[in-house]
Design an enzyme around this catalytic site. Structure first.
Site, short mmCIF file in Angstrom:
data_model
loop_
_atom_site.label_atom_id
_atom_site.label_comp_id
_atom_site.label_asym_id
_atom_site.label_seq_id
_atom_site.Cartn_x
_atom_site.Cartn_y
_atom_site.Cartn_z
N ARG A 147 0.95 -1.28 0.00
CA ARG A 147 0.09 0.05 0.00
C ARG A 147 0.93 1.33 0.03
O ARG A 147 1.99 1.27 0.71
CB ARG A 147 -1.02 -0.10 1.14
CG ARG A 147 -0.31 0.07 2.50
CD ARG A 147 -1.16 -0.60 3.66
NE ARG A 147 -1.16 -1.93 3.64
CZ ARG A 147 -1.36 -2.76 4.34
NH1 ARG A 147 -1.69 -2.45 5.63
NH2 ARG A 147 -1.52 -4.10 4.23
N ASP A 192 -1.21 3.56 5.01
CA ASP A 192 -2.29 2.94 5.78
C ASP A 192 -2.15 3.87 7.03
O ASP A 192 -1.38 3.94 7.51
CB ASP A 192 -1.68 1.63 6.01
CG ASP A 192 -2.96 0.81 6.94
OD1 ASP A 192 -4.05 1.19 6.79
OD2 ASP A 192 -2.53 -0.12 7.67
N ASP A 235 -4.30 4.15 10.70
CA ASP A 235 -5.19 3.18 11.65
C ASP A 235 -5.18 4.16 12.88
O ASP A 235 -4.34 4.63 13.48
CB ASP A 235 -4.49 2.00 12.24
CG ASP A 235 -4.67 0.92 10.89
OD1 ASP A 235 -5.70 0.83 10.02
OD2 ASP A 235 -3.59 0.19 10.93
#
Length: 182
Positions: free
Chosen positions: A100, A103, A105
């Site tokens: 990716r 990312d 979170d």
């Protein structure tokens, strides 16, 4: 029910990772985009760590870091902003735990709990992941009232797999992203 931002500030912790393209630049750009939001201020950033992939291992190594932000957004609104930043930076979701560009979170927000289809707080797997805990240990203040400091350090003390994470570079995001930075 619609979530609304509040006048009260919350401190939230975010994990950031990237393993495609210019990993460092993408992480710094993500921080810049978050900080540009009127209801989000980046307070602290960890160092950058290079980590071996977890889950789907046939991919390049990641750069990971963590950031503490102050926000008036609800957890759900903050998550929406994180997903928007991922999209703006070219995130494609085609392989679970796969490569990716970025990312983001949401790990923890003032000790709040959520368990919905959209959001779980605290993040359900953060205590199992050195690539999350090691950067978090850089920025969670000792004696932090919600117990996050104790959680991070006690989880790290019993975690296997810490050898898969190595300090890559200290991060001075403010200097790199300021009006006179590049």
């Amino acid at each position: 029910m619609t979530a609304h931002s509040t006048s009260e500030h919350s401190e939230a912790y975010i994990a950031l990772g990237a393993n495609l393209g210019d990993r460092e630049q993408t992480l710094l750009e993500a921080l810049t985009l978050l900080d540009a939001h009127p209801d989000i201020e980046v307070l602290r950033c960890s160092s950058l760590y290079e980590t071996e992939p977890v889950g789907y291992v046939d991919q390049p190594s990641f750069l990971n870091m963590a950031a503490a932000v102050q926000t008036r957004l609800t957890p759900e609104q903050l998550l929406t902003e994180l997903l928007d930043v991922e999209n703006r930076l070219g995130r494609v979701r085609d392989i679970r735990w796969g490569p990716r560009t970025v990312d983001l979170d949401l790990l923890w927000m003032n000790g709040q709990s959520r368990d919905t289809e959209l959001l779980q707080l605290p993040h359900p797997r953060m205590g199992e992941r050195a690539f999350v805990l090691v950067p978090l240990s850089d920025i969670v203040p000792e004696g932090e009232l919600s117990g996050l400091y104790t959680y991070v350090h006690s989880s790290l003390s019993v975690l296997d797999g810490k050898d898969g994470i190595q300090l890559w570079k200290t991060c001075n995001w403010r200097a790199a992203s300021g009006p006179f930075g590049s």
